[in-house]
Every structure is written in C-alpha cells, then in structure tokens.
Design a protein around this motif. Structure first.
Motif, PDB file in Angstrom:
ATOM      1  N   ARG A  50      29.027  43.122  34.220  1.00 29.52           N
ATOM      2  CA  ARG A  50      28.130  43.310  34.865  1.00 29.52           C
ATOM      3  C   ARG A  50      28.263  44.248  35.988  1.00 29.52           C
ATOM      4  N   ARG A  51      29.382  45.349  35.290  1.00 26.50           N
ATOM      5  CA  ARG A  51      30.027  46.302  36.153  1.00 26.50           C
ATOM      6  C   ARG A  51      28.849  47.586  35.587  1.00 26.50           C
ATOM      7  N   ASP A  52      28.154  47.775  34.735  1.00 27.22           N
ATOM      8  CA  ASP A  52      27.177  48.045  33.985  1.00 27.22           C
ATOM      9  C   ASP A  52      26.116  47.940  34.444  1.00 27.22           C
ATOM     10  N   LEU A  66      32.480  40.500  48.032  1.00 26.28           N
ATOM     11  CA  LEU A  66      33.007  40.575  49.175  1.00 26.28           C
ATOM     12  C   LEU A  66      33.055  38.158  48.883  1.00 26.28           C
ATOM     13  N   TRP A  67      32.812  38.128  48.294  1.00 25.21           N
ATOM     14  CA  TRP A  67      33.732  36.069  47.730  1.00 25.21           C
ATOM     15  C   TRP A  67      34.345  36.662  47.263  1.00 25.21           C
ATOM     16  N   LEU A  89      48.430  44.283  42.547  1.00 29.95           N
ATOM     17  CA  LEU A  89      47.527  43.553  43.222  1.00 29.95           C
ATOM     18  C   LEU A  89      46.248  43.639  42.393  1.00 29.95           C
ATOM     19  N   PHE A  90      45.983  44.818  41.943  1.00 32.30           N
ATOM     20  CA  PHE A  90      44.613  45.209  40.912  1.00 32.30           C
ATOM     21  C   PHE A  90      44.608  44.977  39.721  1.00 32.30           C
ATOM     22  N   GLU A  91      45.917  44.628  39.335  1.00 30.36           N
ATOM     23  CA  GLU A  91      46.223  44.321  37.515  1.00 30.36           C
ATOM     24  C   GLU A  91      45.750  43.223  37.274  1.00 30.36           C
ATOM     25  N   ILE A 105      38.163  42.403  39.586  1.00 32.84           N
ATOM     26  CA  ILE A 105      36.731  42.745  39.222  1.00 32.84           C
ATOM     27  C   ILE A 105      36.122  42.921  39.915  1.00 32.84           C
ATOM     28  N   ALA A 106      36.569  42.648  41.427  1.00 34.04           N
ATOM     29  CA  ALA A 106      36.202  43.201  42.497  1.00 34.04           C
ATOM     30  C   ALA A 106      36.163  44.526  42.790  1.00 34.04           C
TER      31      ALA A 106
END
Length: 409
Positions: free
Chosen positions: A256-258, A310-311, A359-361, A377-378
């Motif tokens: 959904r990123r693109d 946010l989720w 944390l973001f890996e 993903i966030a």
C-alpha cells in the motif's frame, strides 16, 4: 625607494652624511653660511622620513605579495578540485552565459547530448540541443520554474534539466544540470531489489520457525492417540498458522506504500475518532487515551495510511501502558519551522537504550507474539506521505514516537 628592508635607512644615512660633509666643505673653502646647516638638517630629516615611508610601504607590498601568492595557490587548488568533481559527476553539467553559449562542460554532458565539442566554432545550446535552448529561454523569463523532463533527440536519452543561476560580476548565465533519468531509475531499481532481497531473507527466516513447528506438530498428531494431546497439538498448529497469517497480512501492507491518495485531515477530529475505535477494540476505558490537539490543525495524509500508522503506534502503547487514565497520550505540537507534529506516548517501561537503533528494522520485535513489521510499516507509510516517524527518548520513562508531517498545518 626601490630597496627593501632596513637598507633604505642606510641609504638615508649615507645621503645625510654626504649633505653634511658637502656643506662643511663649502663652509671651509667657499665661505658658505654656517646657518644653512639648519636647512641641511631639515633635508636629512626628509631623507629619513622618505626612507621610513619606503620601508613601511615595502613591508606592506611584500606582505600583500605573499598573501596574493597564497590566495592564488588556494584558488588554483579549489579550481582543480572543482574541475575534478565536475568531470567525475555522473550528471551532465554545462555552464552557459546569457546568450546560451557553452563555457564549460563535462564528459557526462558530452555523452548525454551526443555533441562533439571539438568542432570549430562556438558551441551553443541552440546547436547542441534546441529543446534545452527553449527551456533556457523560458527559465530566464521565470527562474522559479521547477526542473523539467526532456528527451534529447540526438541520443534518445530522457533527462531532467535543472537550471541554477550564476551571478558573478558581469556573468549572468546559469549552471545547467542534466540528470539522466534512466540512470536514476536503474539505481532506484537496484535499491529496491536489494531491499527486496533483505526483506525476502527476513520473511523466509520468520516463516521457517512456525512451519517447522507445524510440521513437527502434524507428525506427532498422526502418531498420538490421546485426545487431550491431540487437542494440544491442534492448538499449536492453529497458533502457528495464525502467526503465518499475520506475517502475510503485514507484508501485504507494504504494497500500500505506493498507493498514496493524500487529503486534508483535521488532526483533532481524526484523533478523537480513532481513540474511540481503538478503545473499543482493546476493551479499554475511553479515558485511557488523553488527546491534546488544537482544533484547527490540518495535515496532508492518506486516510487509510494515517489510520494504519496510528493503529500500529497506539496498539503498542496500549499493550505496554499501565491502563490507567491518561496512560496513552496523543498530543500535537509545532516544530521550530512551523511543521505539525504528533506524539504518541505511554507510561510503560519504555524502550531499552541498546535496542533503540533496531526499532524500525523489519522483523525486529521484543514481543514473542509479534511479527516485528508494525513499526517498519508505519515508517514506510509515513515516508510515502512525506512525513517522518522517529523515536523520542523521554527522561520520565515510557515510550514516545513522533510523526513530523511534511505539509498542511
């Protein structure tokens, strides 16, 4: 005057002695006036004044010469460094004057334009690439124009032309940068493939464990006759199947990123609506989440992406907080440059300093039941919407994540 150093004072002394001896000889042999020694003394003083002035000017001239030589060497070095940098740039670089005549170019520009700059005569944009000449004329009329893509007919290369003004003395030209879009796309493709390779390796590693557990449980299930043990094995199979399903769903979120459809969102209204939904889903009291947001703050963000971010953030906060009133805080504020920021904070144990960098890996998690893709993903969704997601260390404990929005406000 043409001498240097203290020798000028020596010449003044010789001249003064000569004048005094000459006048003394005139007094003794020619009956000159003795009172004229005063004029001779004044003339000698003038000699020394001129000598001192010449000595001072000579020192100043020598210092200026040394400084000019040093500055000349520095400028020559900088010019050579600039030449080497420009020559080695993968993008084409052209320096053109106000008439469009090309003053400088690098090999990449030769390759992109397909023009032989060794031809006799003055090289101009009109001769090399008429389309670029038209863009240059338009840019001179409106220097706020964004970079434009153009296909060069000589080489069939798609480039993005960017003009930078060069204002120095009477030179009113520009620096033209030709960015090869095929090279940029190839580099982006390589980066995507490298990232996909790392992600695929991580996915394979994460899937291997639940698959092994399922395979082992199925083998035992075939041999086990006890009904209670069979139920336990079935539970293991269902648990690991659910874990595989969660991994697949999280990976599908990356697709959904693109697909970004940004819209203007009123931050306060979105936060209040989201707080009610997550409190119902987590079976938590509404006062668990404290909202501090200005009513008129707006952001540009994809609605679905914003809810997903946010989720992920609030789900983690609800999992680790104390479940007391105000345990999770959603507050909006502004940065020094006026950008809207949203902080999601909780009163839990916080994040250990030794794992902050991870944390973001993807697939990094401290929760045995998690997939480790939530924060990854966030962050990807925030970057797709021109925002920045970062972790903020708090002195009073707990965890805090901050979203810095790129537009709106």
């Amino acid at each position: 005057i043409i001498s240097r150093g203290r020798i000028t004072l020596f010449f003044a002394a010789l001249a003064s002695i000569g004048m005094l001896l000459g006048h003394s000889y005139a007094v003794l042999t020619q009956e000159a006036e003795v009172t004229q020694y005063f004029q001779v003394g004044l003339l000698s003083i003038a000699y020394f004044a001129v000598a001192w002035l010449a000595h001072t000017l000579a020192k100043y001239a020598v210092a200026s010469e040394k400084l000019a030589t040093l500055r000349g060497a520095e400028l020559a070095g900088m010019a050579e460094v600039n030449r080497l940098v420009i020559q080695g740039l993968p993008d084409g670089v052209l320096v053109v004057d106000e008439r469009g005549a090309i003053r400088q170019h690098n090999p990449s520009a030769d390759r992109l334009l397909g023009y032989d700059f060794k031809r006799p005569g003055e090289a101009t944009l009109e001769k090399c690439a008429p389309m670029l000449a038209e863009l240059f004329k338009d840019w001179r009329r409106d220097q706020g124009r964004p970079p434009e893509g153009v296909r060069l007919p000589a080489t069939n290369r798609l480039v993005r032309a960017r003009f930078l003004p060069v204002r120095q003395d009477n030179f009113g030209g520009a620096l033209l940068v030709l960015e090869d879009m095929q090279r940029v796309q190839a580099q982006a493709q390589q980066i995507k493939l490298a990232a996909l390779g790392r992600l695929t390796a991580n996915i394979a590693h994460e899937i291997r464990n639940p698959l092994s557990a399922i395979s082992y449980a199925v083998e035992l299930f075939r041999e086990e006759q006890d009904e209670t043990a069979r139920k336990q094995l079935a539970g293991i199979i269902l648990e690991n199947t659910g874990r595989l399903n969660n991994i697949v769903q999280d990976v599908m979120q990356l697709n959904r990123r693109d697909r970004v459809q940004a819209e203007t969102l009123r931050l306060g209204e979105e936060l209040r609506k989201f707080a009610n939904d997550i409190c119902q889903a987590e079976h938590a009291a509404p006062e668990t989440i404290l909202i501090k947001a200005e009513p008129d703050q707006e952001i540009n963000f994809d609605q679905g992406h914003f809810n997903q971010v946010l989720w992920n953030l609030c789900g983690n906060a609800m999992r680790y907080c104390s479940k007391q009133p105000g345990s999770v805080e959603l507050r909006s504020l502004r940065s020094a440059d006026g950008k809207v920021m949203l902080e999601v904070a909780d009163d839990g144990a916080g994040v250990a300093p030794d794992v902050e960098q991870q944390l973001f890996e993807p697939f990094f998690t401290t929760d045995p039941g998690g997939t480790g893709l939530g924060l990854y993903i966030a962050r990807e969704l925030c970057e797709a919407n021109g925002a920045l997601l970062e972790y903020v260390r708090r002195g009073q404990g707990g965890a805090c994540f901050r979203i810095v929005f790129g537009g709106g406000g």
